[in-house]
Motif scaffolding. Structure first.
Motif, PDB file in Angstrom:
ATOM      1  N   LEU A 149       0.836  -1.210   0.000  1.00 30.29           N
ATOM      2  CA  LEU A 149       0.000   0.000   0.000  1.00 30.29           C
ATOM      3  C   LEU A 149       0.866   1.254   0.000  1.00 30.29           C
ATOM      4  CD1 LEU A 149      -2.713  -1.132   2.574  1.00 30.29           C
ATOM      5  CD2 LEU A 149      -3.067  -0.764   0.117  1.00 30.29           C
ATOM      6  N   ARG A 154      -3.234  -0.057  -5.060  1.00 31.60           N
ATOM      7  CA  ARG A 154      -4.573   0.260  -4.567  1.00 31.60           C
ATOM      8  C   ARG A 154      -5.108  -0.896  -3.721  1.00 31.60           C
ATOM      9  NH1 ARG A 154      -4.878   1.124  -9.874  1.00 31.60           N
ATOM     10  NH2 ARG A 154      -6.345  -0.597 -10.142  1.00 31.60           N
ATOM     11  N   ARG A 155      -5.778  -0.545  -2.622  1.00 35.51           N
ATOM     12  CA  ARG A 155      -6.369  -1.569  -1.767  1.00 35.51           C
ATOM     13  C   ARG A 155      -7.364  -2.427  -2.558  1.00 35.51           C
ATOM     14  NH1 ARG A 155      -6.789  -2.257   3.747  1.00 35.51           N
ATOM     15  NH2 ARG A 155      -5.742  -0.260   4.076  1.00 35.51           N
ATOM     16  N   GLU A 159      -7.594  -6.454  -2.796  1.00 35.20           N
ATOM     17  CA  GLU A 159      -8.831  -7.159  -2.434  1.00 35.20           C
ATOM     18  C   GLU A 159      -9.298  -8.066  -3.562  1.00 35.20           C
ATOM     19  OE1 GLU A 159     -10.721  -3.790   0.605  1.00 35.20           O
ATOM     20  OE2 GLU A 159     -11.230  -3.770  -1.529  1.00 35.20           O
ATOM     21  N   LEU A 178      -5.019  -7.905   5.277  1.00 33.89           N
ATOM     22  CA  LEU A 178      -5.374  -6.794   4.406  1.00 33.89           C
ATOM     23  C   LEU A 178      -6.392  -5.874   5.067  1.00 33.89           C
ATOM     24  CD1 LEU A 178      -5.133  -5.310   1.757  1.00 33.89           C
ATOM     25  CD2 LEU A 178      -6.766  -6.928   0.748  1.00 33.89           C
ATOM     26  N   ASP A 182      -2.233  -0.857   6.615  1.00 35.45           N
ATOM     27  CA  ASP A 182      -2.270   0.606   6.525  1.00 35.45           C
ATOM     28  C   ASP A 182      -0.943   1.071   5.928  1.00 35.45           C
ATOM     29  OD1 ASP A 182      -2.263   3.395   6.951  1.00 35.45           O
ATOM     30  OD2 ASP A 182      -3.508   3.199   8.738  1.00 35.45           O
TER      31      ASP A 182
END
Length: 302
Positions: A149, A154-155, A159, A178, A182
């Protein structure tokens, strides 16, 4: 420290016996069977990159560097025990195996999960982070995903890859890590500190807290801040204290002045090291004592 295959050295006139003599004399070192360098890398990551260079020509066109090998190339956290072998993914239908120098897994890769780094085919940063997280302990998985991150992944991309890995061993760890990850954590030590803070039941701190004095002037930025308690936390990894005696002394003096400035601004400072992270009960007591001290400063009659 360039790596050369024995076949390449043979073209230059070196036969097997001369290579053996050079290894015995110390003018060459063997990176792996059939591959040599003038000297080994100074640390585990450099030695692993040498092993990659020695192994890559043998892998064929379908192999993609993955897992720990890809993590080294992307600059993700790695641990020495994971670097003894080159790790690759081969398309399903190929052959997976774990040998002395190579761990090859079978698996499908989407086109956007493969990139080129240093003229090598490597799993993308996002795919590498998730692959690694599936095979690590929870705290190390958090550190790996924090780093991804922080590097700009991108998160939502992470995902999506986790959802696609729902039947894989270790995906539950990756999913939980996940959710906690942070990108504001700036080091492995900070990431593992965050995990321990949560595990011992302490309040979640803010990250990379800007400290200002009573006149509003900037004083410092701290790894962790419990704003309500007026406590800042600092993970001390000790790397900054390496160097000659004069530079270390200068660093220590500047660090003490910085810490005093934070205290003068009305904060209590609590510091910890790797050793403290191995003692959860002691760590919690250490931070709680800082909370209690800060409360006493705010309410001296209590």
């Amino acid at each position: 420290m360039e790596v050369a295959r024995a076949a390449q050295l043979a073209v230059e006139g070196a036969d097997r016996m001369s290579l053996t003599r050079q290894v015995r004399a110390g003018s060459l070192v063997r990176v792996r069977h059939g591959a040599y360098a003038s000297e080994l890398g100074v640390d585990a990551m450099e030695r692993h990159l040498q092993l990659v260079a020695a192994t890559w020509p043998l892998l064929g066109e379908s192999a993609v560097l993955s897992h720990s090998s890809a993590a080294v190339l992307h600059g993700l956290p790695t641990w020495e025990r994971d670097l003894a072998k080159v790790t690759v993914i081969r398309p399903e239908g190929g052959h997976g195996r774990a040998g002395t120098w190579l761990h090859a897994r079978l698996g499908a890769l989407e086109p956007d999960q493969v990139c080129q780094l240093q003229n090598l085919r490597v799993t993308s940063l996002a795919r590498t982070a998730v692959d690694r997280a599936c095979g690590l302990s929870y705290d190390r998985a958090v550190a790996t995903l924090d780093a991804a991150l922080r590097a700009g992944v991108r998160r939502s991309e992470l995902e999506q890859i986790v959802r696609g890995a729902r039947r894989r061993h270790g995906v539950g760890v990756a999913r939980a890590a996940l959710a906690f990850a942070d990108g504001a954590s700036e080091s492995v030590g900070e990431s593992i500190s965050r995990v321990l803070i949560a595990q011992v039941g302490l309040p979640a701190p803010s990250l990379q807290v800007e400290i200002r004095d009573r006149s509003g002037r900037w004083v410092a930025r701290s790894d962790f801040g419990w704003l309500e308690q007026r406590v800042v936390g600092e993970f001390d990894g000790r790397i900054k204290y390496l160097g000659d005696e004069a530079s270390v002394a200068d660093t220590v003096i500047r660090e003490k002045a910085r810490e005093q400035a934070i205290r003068d601004a009305g904060w209590v400072v609590v510091r910890w090291t790797w050793a403290d992270l191995s003692d959860p009960i002691g760590f919690r007591r250490r931070v709680q004592a800082a909370f209690d001290h800060a409360r006493g400063l705010t309410n001296p009659a209590s």
